[in-house]
Design a protein around this motif. Structure first.
Motif, PDB file in Angstrom:
ATOM      1  N   GLY A  93       0.784  -1.234   0.000  1.00 22.72           N
ATOM      2  CA  GLY A  93       0.000   0.000   0.000  1.00 22.72           C
ATOM      3  C   GLY A  93       0.811   1.277   0.000  1.00 22.72           C
ATOM      4  O   GLY A  93       0.263   2.353   0.269  1.00 22.72           O
ATOM      5  N   SER A  95       2.334   4.666  -1.040  1.00 25.12           N
ATOM      6  CA  SER A  95       1.656   5.668  -1.889  1.00 25.12           C
ATOM      7  C   SER A  95       2.184   5.651  -3.317  1.00 25.12           C
ATOM      8  O   SER A  95       1.459   5.991  -4.260  1.00 25.12           O
ATOM      9  CB  SER A  95       1.799   7.064  -1.292  1.00 25.12           C
ATOM     10  N   ARG A  98       0.233   3.015  -4.951  1.00 24.71           N
ATOM     11  CA  ARG A  98      -1.142   3.498  -5.179  1.00 24.71           C
ATOM     12  C   ARG A  98      -1.168   4.462  -6.357  1.00 24.71           C
ATOM     13  O   ARG A  98      -2.037   4.381  -7.229  1.00 24.71           O
ATOM     14  CB  ARG A  98      -1.668   4.212  -3.923  1.00 24.71           C
ATOM     15  N   THR A 104      -5.536  -0.027  -5.506  1.00 23.39           N
ATOM     16  CA  THR A 104      -6.733   0.462  -4.814  1.00 23.39           C
ATOM     17  C   THR A 104      -6.868  -0.216  -3.451  1.00 23.39           C
ATOM     18  O   THR A 104      -6.231  -1.245  -3.181  1.00 23.39           O
ATOM     19  CB  THR A 104      -7.987   0.112  -5.632  1.00 23.39           C
ATOM     20  N   ASP A 105      -7.747   0.329  -2.631  1.00 25.96           N
ATOM     21  CA  ASP A 105      -8.021  -0.291  -1.329  1.00 25.96           C
ATOM     22  C   ASP A 105      -8.459  -1.752  -1.519  1.00 25.96           C
ATOM     23  O   ASP A 105      -8.080  -2.631  -0.749  1.00 25.96           O
ATOM     24  CB  ASP A 105      -9.139   0.465  -0.599  1.00 25.96           C
ATOM     25  N   PHE A 126      -0.363   3.981   4.245  1.00 27.38           N
ATOM     26  CA  PHE A 126      -1.463   4.845   3.819  1.00 27.38           C
ATOM     27  C   PHE A 126      -1.073   6.275   4.179  1.00 27.38           C
ATOM     28  O   PHE A 126      -0.114   6.493   4.928  1.00 27.38           O
ATOM     29  CB  PHE A 126      -2.772   4.447   4.526  1.00 27.38           C
ATOM     30  N   GLN A 145      -8.908   4.705   4.158  1.00 31.55           N
ATOM     31  CA  GLN A 145      -7.874   3.801   3.619  1.00 31.55           C
ATOM     32  C   GLN A 145      -7.725   2.580   4.530  1.00 31.55           C
ATOM     33  O   GLN A 145      -7.580   1.444   4.061  1.00 31.55           O
ATOM     34  CB  GLN A 145      -6.534   4.538   3.485  1.00 31.55           C
TER      35      GLN A 145
END
Ligand SMILES: O=C(CO)COP(=O)(O)O
Length: 249
Positions: A93, A95, A98, A104-105, A126, A145
Motif C-alpha cells: 500500500g 503511496s 497506489r 486500490t483499497d 497509507f 484507507q
C-alpha cells in the motif's frame, strides 16, 4: 506485540554491487537500540540481501507482492516465493504503488489477505495528499484507507500487521510532518482501530511514521507516544544516517 521498528525502504535504488556495499556498511554499524531493524531491497537483490543479513539483527523484507499464489501474472511475485527465500514481511500500500500502479483499497485488501494467509507480516502504508490536508480531510482519507483495506479482518490478524502513516506531501520532499501532526494522526489511527476492535488490539499495533525522517528529526518524532518507529526512504540509503535514525530509540 507493540514494538519499536525502523524499516528502510530502498525503493528502486541500488544495483547488486551497490546493494552489497550498503549491506557491508550496515553490518559495520553498532547499535544498542531496542528497535527492530528492517531493510527492503529491490526484488533482484532480495535473495542476496537475505543471505548476507540472515545472521544479523537486520530483517530483510519485500517492497510489494501479488495476491495470487502463482499463475499468469507476468512480472509479479507471490507470497510463497517470498517465503521460499526467507522473507517474512512485506510492505503493502505504499503511496507510490497506489499512485503509479493504480493500487486500490480493494486490491490491497486482497494482497493483505494473501500475505497473512502465508504467515507474512504486513507493513500496511497509507496517508493523505497535500490537498486533503489543506482541506482538512486528512482524517477522513486515512480512516477510509484503513477501513476499506483492513476492516474485514479478524482482530487476531492485527498481530501480524504494522501500520505506516506516510503523508504523501512529506515523502521525498524534505518536508516532514511536525512531531505533533504525526502524533495527532497516529492517535486518530489508534482510536479508529480501538473503535472497531477494542483497546487491546489498538494498543498492541505498531504505528510507524514515514516521510522525510532524518537523523536530525527522528528522535523528536519517535518520542511521541503513538509513534512506534519509522519507514525511512532516502536516509535509509546511507548506513550511517540509517543507524543514526535506528539509534534514536
Ligand atoms: O516513502 C518513504 C518510505 O517508504 C519515505 O521516503 P523519504 O524518507 O525519502 O521521504
Amino acid at each position: 506485540m507493540r514494538k519499536n521498528i525502523v524499516a528502510g525502504n530502498w525503493k528502486m535504488n541500488n544495483d547488486l554491487a551497490q546493494t552489497e556495499a550498503l549491506i557491508t556498511a550496515l553490518k559495520n554499524q553498532t547499535t544498542s537500540s531496542n528497535a527492530e531493524v528492517m531493510v527492503a531491497p529491490t526484488f533482484t537483490n532480495l535473495f542476496q540481501a537475505y543471505q548476507a543479513l540472515k545472521t544479523s539483527n537486520i530483517e530483510v523484507i519485500a517492497q510489494n507482492m501479488h495476491f495470487a499464489e502463482n499463475g499468469a501474472y507476468t512480472g509479479e511475485i507471490s507470497a510463497s516465493m517470498l517465503k521460499s527465500i526467507g522473507v517474512n514481511t512485506v510492505i503493502l500500500g505504499h503511496s507510490e504503488r497506489r499512485e503509479y500502479f493504480n493500487e486500490t483499497d480493494e486490491l490491497l485488501a486482497k494482497k493483505t489477505d494473501a500475505a497473512l494467509a502465508k504467515g507474512i507480516r504486513v507493513i500496511f502504508c497509507f496517508g493523505e495528499e497535500l490537498a486533503d490536508r489543506k482541506s482538512g480531510n486528512e482524517e477522513t482519507i486515512v480512516g477510509n484507507q484503513i477501513k476499506n483495506a483492513l476492516f474485514h479482518l479478524e482482530a487476531a490478524a492485527f498481530q501480524n500487521i504494522v501500520l505506516a502513516y506516510e503523508p504523501v506531501w512529506a515523502i521525498g520532499t524534505g518536508e516532514t510532518a511536525s512531531p505533533e501532526q504525526a502524533q495527532d494522526m497516529h492517535a486518530f489511527i489508534r482510536k479508529t482501530l480501538a473503535d472497531k476492535y477494542g483497546n487491546d488490539v489498538a494498543d498492541e499495533v505498531s504505528i510507524l511514521y514515514g516521510g522525510s525522517v532524518k537523523p536530525a528529526n527522528a528522535e523528536e518524532i519517535f518520542s511521541k507516544p503513538d509513534v512506534d518507529g519509522g519507514l525511512i526512504g532516502g536516509a535509509a540509503l546511507n548506513a550511517e544516517d540509517f543507524f543514526a535514525i535506528v539509534n534514536a530509540f
